[in-house]
Design an enzyme around this catalytic site. Sequence first.
Site, PDB file in Angstrom:
ATOM      1  N   CYS A 141       0.839  -1.210   0.000  1.00 33.16           N
ATOM      2  CA  CYS A 141       0.000   0.000   0.000  1.00 33.16           C
ATOM      3  C   CYS A 141       0.873   1.259   0.000  1.00 33.16           C
ATOM      4  O   CYS A 141       1.384   1.661   1.045  1.00 33.16           O
ATOM      5  CB  CYS A 141      -0.927  -0.014   1.210  1.00 33.16           C
ATOM      6  SG  CYS A 141      -1.998   1.435   1.307  1.00 33.16           S
ATOM      7  N   CYS A 144      -0.506   4.132   2.100  1.00 35.42           N
ATOM      8  CA  CYS A 144      -0.322   3.937   3.548  1.00 35.42           C
ATOM      9  C   CYS A 144       1.133   4.174   3.952  1.00 35.42           C
ATOM     10  O   CYS A 144       1.409   4.819   4.955  1.00 35.42           O
ATOM     11  CB  CYS A 144      -0.684   2.513   3.953  1.00 35.42           C
ATOM     12  SG  CYS A 144      -2.242   1.919   3.294  1.00 35.42           S
ATOM     13  N   ASP A 145       2.061   3.618   3.201  1.00 29.35           N
ATOM     14  CA  ASP A 145       3.452   3.534   3.671  1.00 29.35           C
ATOM     15  C   ASP A 145       4.446   4.382   2.890  1.00 29.35           C
ATOM     16  O   ASP A 145       5.609   4.496   3.282  1.00 29.35           O
ATOM     17  CB  ASP A 145       3.915   2.061   3.626  1.00 29.35           C
ATOM     18  CG  ASP A 145       3.095   1.197   4.575  1.00 29.35           C
ATOM     19  OD1 ASP A 145       2.616   1.733   5.597  1.00 29.35           O
ATOM     20  OD2 ASP A 145       2.919  -0.006   4.293  1.00 29.35           O
TER      21      ASP A 145
HETATM   22  C1  LIG Z   1       0.166  -3.766   5.783  1.00 28.89           C
HETATM   23  C2  LIG Z   1      -0.986  -2.809   5.600  1.00 28.89           C
HETATM   24  C3  LIG Z   1      -0.852  -1.516   6.042  1.00 28.89           C
HETATM   25  C4  LIG Z   1      -1.893  -0.615   5.877  1.00 28.89           C
HETATM   26  N1  LIG Z   1      -1.735   0.648   6.353  1.00 28.89           N
HETATM   27  C5  LIG Z   1      -2.768   1.512   6.253  1.00 28.89           C
HETATM   28  C6  LIG Z   1      -2.649   2.831   6.769  1.00 28.89           C
HETATM   29  O1  LIG Z   1      -1.585   3.216   7.300  1.00 28.89           O
HETATM   30  N2  LIG Z   1      -3.710   3.656   6.638  1.00 28.89           N
HETATM   31  C7  LIG Z   1      -4.882   3.265   6.032  1.00 28.89           C
HETATM   32  O2  LIG Z   1      -5.833   4.048   5.973  1.00 28.89           O
HETATM   33  N3  LIG Z   1      -5.022   2.026   5.523  1.00 28.89           N
HETATM   34  C8  LIG Z   1      -4.003   1.151   5.612  1.00 28.89           C
HETATM   35  N4  LIG Z   1      -4.124  -0.100   5.083  1.00 28.89           N
HETATM   36  C9  LIG Z   1      -5.382  -0.450   4.405  1.00 28.89           C
HETATM   37  C10 LIG Z   1      -6.458  -0.760   5.458  1.00 28.89           C
HETATM   38  O3  LIG Z   1      -5.961  -1.732   6.343  1.00 28.89           O
HETATM   39  C11 LIG Z   1      -7.743  -1.247   4.790  1.00 28.89           C
HETATM   40  O4  LIG Z   1      -8.185  -0.298   3.864  1.00 28.89           O
HETATM   41  C12 LIG Z   1      -8.823  -1.478   5.838  1.00 28.89           C
HETATM   42  O5  LIG Z   1      -8.381  -2.353   6.846  1.00 28.89           O
HETATM   43  C13 LIG Z   1     -10.090  -2.051   5.205  1.00 28.89           C
HETATM   44  O6  LIG Z   1     -10.991  -2.253   6.231  1.00 28.89           O
HETATM   45  P1  LIG Z   1     -12.201  -3.256   6.094  1.00 28.89           P
HETATM   46  O7  LIG Z   1     -12.974  -3.101   7.351  1.00 28.89           O
HETATM   47  O8  LIG Z   1     -12.902  -3.064   4.808  1.00 28.89           O
HETATM   48  O9  LIG Z   1     -11.592  -4.724   5.992  1.00 28.89           O
HETATM   49  P2  LIG Z   1     -10.304  -5.532   6.638  1.00 28.89           P
HETATM   50  O10 LIG Z   1      -9.503  -4.653   7.465  1.00 28.89           O
HETATM   51  O11 LIG Z   1      -9.757  -6.188   5.461  1.00 28.89           O
HETATM   52  O12 LIG Z   1     -11.067  -6.557   7.554  1.00 28.89           O
HETATM   53  C14 LIG Z   1     -11.805  -7.609   7.021  1.00 28.89           C
HETATM   54  C15 LIG Z   1     -12.369  -8.412   8.160  1.00 28.89           C
HETATM   55  O13 LIG Z   1     -13.261  -9.381   7.637  1.00 28.89           O
HETATM   56  C16 LIG Z   1     -13.052 -10.617   8.305  1.00 28.89           C
HETATM   57  N5  LIG Z   1     -13.557 -11.688   7.467  1.00 28.89           N
HETATM   58  C17 LIG Z   1     -13.176 -12.042   6.209  1.00 28.89           C
HETATM   59  N6  LIG Z   1     -13.904 -13.096   5.789  1.00 28.89           N
HETATM   60  C18 LIG Z   1     -14.769 -13.391   6.794  1.00 28.89           C
HETATM   61  C19 LIG Z   1     -15.771 -14.386   6.977  1.00 28.89           C
HETATM   62  N7  LIG Z   1     -16.049 -15.297   6.037  1.00 28.89           N
HETATM   63  N8  LIG Z   1     -16.452 -14.408   8.153  1.00 28.89           N
HETATM   64  C20 LIG Z   1     -16.191 -13.490   9.129  1.00 28.89           C
HETATM   65  N9  LIG Z   1     -15.278 -12.522   8.995  1.00 28.89           N
HETATM   66  C21 LIG Z   1     -14.560 -12.498   7.854  1.00 28.89           C
HETATM   67  C22 LIG Z   1     -11.561 -10.638   8.581  1.00 28.89           C
HETATM   68  O14 LIG Z   1     -11.241 -11.543   9.623  1.00 28.89           O
HETATM   69  C23 LIG Z   1     -11.338  -9.187   8.980  1.00 28.89           C
HETATM   70  O15 LIG Z   1     -11.623  -9.010  10.337  1.00 28.89           O
HETATM   71  C24 LIG Z   1      -3.102  -1.021   5.235  1.00 28.89           C
HETATM   72  C25 LIG Z   1      -3.224  -2.333   4.770  1.00 28.89           C
HETATM   73  C26 LIG Z   1      -2.192  -3.226   4.951  1.00 28.89           C
HETATM   74  C27 LIG Z   1      -2.340  -4.647   4.460  1.00 28.89           C
END
Ligand SMILES: Cc1cc2nc3c(=O)[nH]c(=O)nc-3n(C[C@H](O)[C@H](O)[C@H](O)COP(=O)(O)OP(=O)(O)OC[C@H]3O[C@@H](n4cnc5c(N)ncnc54)[C@H](O)[C@@H]3O)c2cc1C
Length: 315
Positions: A141, A144-145
């Site tokens: 990302c 992000c980084d």
């Molecule tokens: C290494 C890294 C660093 C990042 N740094 C940043 C940053 O500094 N700033 C920023 O804004 N964004 C950052 N991001 C991006 C950010 O993490 C994502 O945009 C954000 O987490 C998305 O949130 P979300 O709630 O959509 O899903 P996610 O965070 O992807 O969470 C998905 C959830 O769904 C659950 N899940 C999946 N399938 C199932 C299922 N079948 N049943 C039940 N639960 C399930 C998982 O366990 C998880 O809890 C980073 C990403 C990464 C990988």
Amino acid sequence: MADTIERIKCLIIGSGPAGYTAAIYAARADLKPVMYTGMQMGGQLTTTTEVDNFPGYPNGTDGTAMMEDLKNQAERFGTQVRFGLVTSVDFSKEIGGIHKVTVDESIQIEAETVIISTGATAKYLGLESEQRLIGGGVSACATCDGFFYKGQDVVVVGAGDTAAEEATYLSNICKKVTLLVRKDYMRASKAMQHRVNKTANLEVKYNTEIDEVLGDNVVEGVRVFNNVTGKKEVIDVTGVFIAIGHRPNTEIFKGILDMDETGYLFTKGKSTKTNLPGVFAAGDVQDKEYRQAVTAAGTGCMAALDAERYLGSLD
Ligand SMILES: Cc1cc2nc3c(=O)[nH]c(=O)nc-3n(C[C@H](O)[C@H](O)[C@H](O)COP(=O)(O)OP(=O)(O)OC[C@H]3O[C@@H](n4cnc5c(N)ncnc54)[C@H](O)[C@@H]3O)c2cc1C
């Protein structure tokens, strides 16, 4: 056959920023939400130690600590946060219908509304050295980084629009960006390729793949090879950005909810409504454009409001 059946108003699937924000709003609207966290409790941010761009943390924060804060806030208003994986769904097509969801192949939940926030998973190359250095200079990302590599040299791996965007984004921050393209052409749109080509500090190397990411605890360079000539070379960089795509976690919704060819859920207009009444989608699972914690949280809020209004419209 399910061991247990429970009837609830609002089920939230996934515990990233979208899920927890939906939970905060849904709980405060008295929807008594139940959340199943999936295998990655707290979502993608639990894999990073530095989150610098989420509003409200002037000194930045650790991703796991931030997600713990969100969990505590959701629980404060009564959200039931449960560890478990949704393994199958049987969504109703009727307005006011009950959605049946199975957790861990044994618990059956019957929900009036469902908020899907299962996120997306970044794809990596799969090299041992790459996996070992995630968080130590390997990132998926740039938004992000990228800031952490200000004035430094980095490589970006990929050939599509995302790779082109990440490379040009990084070129504004870093000293030099080298874009490694596996084939002898890019898949990115002509407009994006044009931007890449006219960026002075951005070099494209075609037919080039990473052999190994170098460094013990932090990235010190990459050894690459030309897949036509076999010639190897070392590029001295401190950051390696993998931009070869994301896989939305939507396998269990295939054939049930409308999604694009890569699996991102479709939502209607500016809402979080899916094609089925009472089923909403928030966060990265429905957003291949922005993929940020704050945008995920924003759509989580929208999903809870949409769910609350949907239930209100049934009365
Ligand atoms: C290494 C890294 C660093 C990042 N740094 C940043 C940053 O500094 N700033 C920023 O804004 N964004 C950052 N991001 C991006 C950010 O993490 C994502 O945009 C954000 O987490 C998305 O949130 P979300 O709630 O959509 O899903 P996610 O965070 O992807 O969470 C998905 C959830 O769904 C659950 N899940 C999946 N399938 C199932 C299922 N079948 N049943 C039940 N639960 C399930 C998982 O366990 C998880 O809890 C980073 C990403 C990464 C990988």
